[in-house]
Design a protein around this motif. Structure first.
Motif, PDB file in Angstrom:
ATOM      1  N   GLN A  63     -34.172  17.362  19.653  1.00 22.69           N
ATOM      2  CA  GLN A  63     -34.291  16.658  18.383  1.00 22.69           C
ATOM      3  C   GLN A  63     -34.296  15.146  18.593  1.00 22.69           C
ATOM      4  O   GLN A  63     -33.373  14.587  19.193  1.00 22.69           O
ATOM      5  CB  GLN A  63     -33.115  17.025  17.465  1.00 22.69           C
ATOM      6  CG  GLN A  63     -33.195  16.413  16.073  1.00 22.69           C
ATOM      7  CD  GLN A  63     -34.364  16.971  15.270  1.00 22.69           C
ATOM      8  OE1 GLN A  63     -34.627  18.161  15.308  1.00 22.69           O
ATOM      9  NE2 GLN A  63     -35.053  16.103  14.546  1.00 22.69           N
ATOM     10  N   ASP A  67     -43.125  14.660  14.792  1.00 18.78           N
ATOM     11  CA  ASP A  67     -41.868  15.164  15.328  1.00 18.78           C
ATOM     12  C   ASP A  67     -42.131  15.819  16.679  1.00 18.78           C
ATOM     13  O   ASP A  67     -43.289  15.998  17.079  1.00 18.78           O
ATOM     14  CB  ASP A  67     -41.204  16.150  14.360  1.00 18.78           C
ATOM     15  CG  ASP A  67     -42.117  17.304  13.979  1.00 18.78           C
ATOM     16  OD1 ASP A  67     -42.719  17.924  14.877  1.00 18.78           O
ATOM     17  OD2 ASP A  67     -42.237  17.593  12.775  1.00 18.78           O
ATOM     18  N   GLY A 109     -41.936  18.873  17.668  1.00 16.22           N
ATOM     19  CA  GLY A 109     -42.728  20.095  17.563  1.00 16.22           C
ATOM     20  C   GLY A 109     -44.218  19.801  17.472  1.00 16.22           C
ATOM     21  O   GLY A 109     -45.047  20.499  18.087  1.00 16.22           O
ATOM     22  N   ASP A 110     -44.587  18.766  16.701  1.00 18.03           N
ATOM     23  CA  ASP A 110     -45.998  18.370  16.616  1.00 18.03           C
ATOM     24  C   ASP A 110     -46.536  17.962  17.984  1.00 18.03           C
ATOM     25  O   ASP A 110     -47.687  18.257  18.329  1.00 18.03           O
ATOM     26  CB  ASP A 110     -46.154  17.199  15.640  1.00 18.03           C
ATOM     27  CG  ASP A 110     -45.900  17.615  14.200  1.00 18.03           C
ATOM     28  OD1 ASP A 110     -45.940  18.825  13.915  1.00 18.03           O
ATOM     29  OD2 ASP A 110     -45.643  16.716  13.374  1.00 18.03           O
ATOM     30  N   SER A 144     -34.671  23.402  15.052  1.00 21.01           N
ATOM     31  CA  SER A 144     -34.899  22.671  13.808  1.00 21.01           C
ATOM     32  C   SER A 144     -36.113  21.754  13.911  1.00 21.01           C
ATOM     33  O   SER A 144     -36.762  21.458  12.899  1.00 21.01           O
ATOM     34  CB  SER A 144     -33.652  21.852  13.452  1.00 21.01           C
ATOM     35  OG  SER A 144     -33.346  20.928  14.498  1.00 21.01           O
ATOM     36  N   TRP A 145     -36.402  21.299  15.144  1.00 16.04           N
ATOM     37  CA  TRP A 145     -37.538  20.393  15.312  1.00 16.04           C
ATOM     38  C   TRP A 145     -38.868  21.130  15.468  1.00 16.04           C
ATOM     39  O   TRP A 145     -39.919  20.492  15.605  1.00 16.04           O
ATOM     40  CB  TRP A 145     -37.329  19.486  16.520  1.00 16.04           C
ATOM     41  CG  TRP A 145     -36.875  20.158  17.778  1.00 16.04           C
ATOM     42  CD1 TRP A 145     -35.590  20.266  18.216  1.00 16.04           C
ATOM     43  CD2 TRP A 145     -37.679  20.833  18.750  1.00 16.04           C
ATOM     44  NE1 TRP A 145     -35.542  20.949  19.412  1.00 16.04           N
ATOM     45  CE2 TRP A 145     -36.823  21.310  19.765  1.00 16.04           C
ATOM     46  CE3 TRP A 145     -39.037  21.081  18.877  1.00 16.04           C
ATOM     47  CZ2 TRP A 145     -37.277  22.012  20.875  1.00 16.04           C
ATOM     48  CZ3 TRP A 145     -39.509  21.778  19.982  1.00 16.04           C
ATOM     49  CH2 TRP A 145     -38.625  22.238  20.960  1.00 16.04           C
ATOM     50  N   ALA A 179     -41.285  23.278  13.482  1.00 16.87           N
ATOM     51  CA  ALA A 179     -41.632  23.770  12.145  1.00 16.87           C
ATOM     52  C   ALA A 179     -42.538  24.997  12.247  1.00 16.87           C
ATOM     53  O   ALA A 179     -43.132  25.288  13.293  1.00 16.87           O
ATOM     54  CB  ALA A 179     -42.321  22.664  11.341  1.00 16.87           C
ATOM     55  N   GLU A 180     -42.656  25.694  11.109  1.00 21.30           N
ATOM     56  CA  GLU A 180     -43.487  26.906  11.098  1.00 21.30           C
ATOM     57  C   GLU A 180     -44.949  26.576  11.374  1.00 21.30           C
ATOM     58  O   GLU A 180     -45.648  27.343  12.043  1.00 21.30           O
ATOM     59  CB  GLU A 180     -43.361  27.594   9.737  1.00 21.30           C
ATOM     60  CG  GLU A 180     -44.072  28.933   9.659  1.00 21.30           C
ATOM     61  CD  GLU A 180     -43.543  29.937  10.669  1.00 21.30           C
ATOM     62  OE1 GLU A 180     -44.350  30.776  11.132  1.00 21.30           O
ATOM     63  OE2 GLU A 180     -42.348  29.873  11.018  1.00 21.30           O
ATOM     64  N   GLU A 181     -45.420  25.433  10.899  1.00 23.76           N
ATOM     65  CA  GLU A 181     -46.792  25.031  11.177  1.00 23.76           C
ATOM     66  C   GLU A 181     -46.998  24.799  12.677  1.00 23.76           C
ATOM     67  O   GLU A 181     -48.042  25.139  13.238  1.00 23.76           O
ATOM     68  CB  GLU A 181     -47.145  23.761  10.392  1.00 23.76           C
ATOM     69  CG  GLU A 181     -48.597  23.326  10.571  1.00 23.76           C
ATOM     70  CD  GLU A 181     -48.918  22.073   9.768  1.00 23.76           C
ATOM     71  OE1 GLU A 181     -50.074  21.604   9.854  1.00 23.76           O
ATOM     72  OE2 GLU A 181     -48.006  21.566   9.069  1.00 23.76           O
ATOM     73  N   ASP A 182     -45.971  24.208  13.318  1.00 25.88           N
ATOM     74  CA  ASP A 182     -46.049  24.013  14.769  1.00 25.88           C
ATOM     75  C   ASP A 182     -46.120  25.353  15.491  1.00 25.88           C
ATOM     76  O   ASP A 182     -46.872  25.506  16.460  1.00 25.88           O
ATOM     77  CB  ASP A 182     -44.831  23.223  15.261  1.00 25.88           C
ATOM     78  CG  ASP A 182     -44.766  21.827  14.657  1.00 25.88           C
ATOM     79  OD1 ASP A 182     -45.833  21.278  14.349  1.00 25.88           O
ATOM     80  OD2 ASP A 182     -43.643  21.312  14.495  1.00 25.88           O
ATOM     81  N   ARG A 183     -45.347  26.333  15.031  1.00 26.65           N
ATOM     82  CA  ARG A 183     -45.378  27.659  15.645  1.00 26.65           C
ATOM     83  C   ARG A 183     -46.751  28.289  15.513  1.00 26.65           C
ATOM     84  O   ARG A 183     -47.245  28.940  16.449  1.00 26.65           O
ATOM     85  CB  ARG A 183     -44.323  28.558  14.999  1.00 26.65           C
ATOM     86  CG  ARG A 183     -42.902  28.069  15.142  1.00 26.65           C
ATOM     87  CD  ARG A 183     -41.929  29.030  14.453  1.00 26.65           C
ATOM     88  NE  ARG A 183     -40.633  28.407  14.243  1.00 26.65           N
ATOM     89  CZ  ARG A 183     -39.686  28.358  15.168  1.00 26.65           C
ATOM     90  NH1 ARG A 183     -39.891  28.928  16.345  1.00 26.65           N
ATOM     91  NH2 ARG A 183     -38.537  27.770  14.906  1.00 26.65           N
TER      92      ARG A 183
END
Length: 317
Positions: free
Chosen positions: A101, A129, A131-132, A205-206, A208-212
């Motif tokens: 994070q 972030d 994840g992106d 937490s870092w 996101a579902e879009e990143d997944r």
């Protein structure tokens, strides 16, 4: 050797100094990217806030794609096309990322082609972030690698369409090269897929579902490339066997032709040798038609032997 720290989410995207990295606590995140071949220099540059196990993995000389969770962070190793042609046997360059994070630290020993695309996305404000950032690397690497894998299949298709006896030696070299490249790619493409699939399942937490979704999309592309590389490897082996059989048939045909020619001339050599002896008593030695008679007799023997070979299909290819 280079070390670049980029700050995102705290105003406009900007490059920050190394002393700001360790003390930064938000609200955005800092990405520190290091390019260096020396293991000692890498160890000094990655900082003290990285776990010892992760630091050791990031500075290792040899790596393979992986994804391991360590407390609140993840160690992600991926392989992708190099920014410049490599002289080594490995076709792909590794990038090692320690993600948590608010901070991402990435290490490459040689420049990775995807890094320029990711930096451009950072400056464009599409990466907000950690994840992106990981998802952007996964997508960029898979998109750059996909055409190279597809090119191997296209080259193999050309070899299949050009499968003719007169091209045996050239095709054997090309197919061997394609097979070697496919094996080299597959060595890392399949582990890339496994690493991304593991990352998509981690609960951070870092991330996101879009990143997944983007990571799963990249993993699916890697899975398809792994299947294509396996197909190329198997097709190359099959074509190599066909070329070997074709070359064997060529050798057998040529050996049979030589044997037939030798068998035809064997009795003719006997006749000419017998009549060519320098002794008295050779029949018809003084007759004016004797030479043409011997020629006709030899031609008759040659035709009879050739006709016999044709009857038993020895002259049929």
């Amino acid at each position: 050797m280079s070390c670049t720290a980029i700050l995102v989410g705290d105003g406009p995207t900007r490059t920050v100094k190394s002393e700001e990295v360790s003390g930064y606590r938000g609200p955005g995140f800092i990405w520190t990217h290091i390019e260096c071949e020396s293991e000692q220099e890498l160890g000094a540059m990655i900082g003290d806030d990285i776990p010892e196990v992760a630091a050791s993995a990031m500075t290792a000389t040899e790596t393979r794609p992986r994804c391991d969770r360590m407390d609140d962070g993840a160690l992600v190793n991926l392989r992708g096309p190099a920014a410049e042609e490599l002289a080594t046997s490995d076709r792909l360059v590794s990038i090692r990322l320690w993600v948590r994070q608010g901070k991402v630290t990435s290490v490459t020993r040689r420049p990775l082609a995807a890094t320029a695309l990711v930096v451009a996305q950072m400056k464009a404000g599409t990466i907000l972030d950690p994840g992106d950032l990981v998802a952007a690397y996964a997508r960029a690497i898979s998109k750059q690698l996909d055409p190279q894998v597809a090119d191997l299949g296209d080259r193999l298709d050309d070899c299949e369409s050009d499968l003719q006896p007169r091209h045996v030696y050239r095709l054997r070299r090309e197919i061997a090269e394609i097979r070697s490249e496919a094996i080299s790619f597959r060595r890392f493409v399949a582990p890339d897929r496994d690493a991304l699939e593991t990352l998509a399942l981690l609960d951070f937490s870092w991330l996101a579902e879009e990143d997944r979704l983007h990571i799963r999309e990249a993993a699916d592309r890697f899975a398809r490339m792994a299947e294509e590389l396996e197909s190329v490897r198997e097709r190359s082996a099959l074509l190599h066997e066909q070329l070997t059989d074709m070359r064997g048939e060529q050798m057998e045909t040529r050996a049979l032709l030589i044997s037939i020619v030798a068998f035809i001339f064997l009795p003719l050599t006997f006749v000419t040798g017998l009549l060519g002896m320098n002794v008295h008593g050779i029949p018809y030695a003084d007759s004016p038609w004797a030479f043409w008679g011997v020629v006709g007799f030899c031609m008759m023997i040659a035709l009879l032997i050739t006709g016999y070979f044709m009857r038993v299909h020895w002259l049929r290819r």
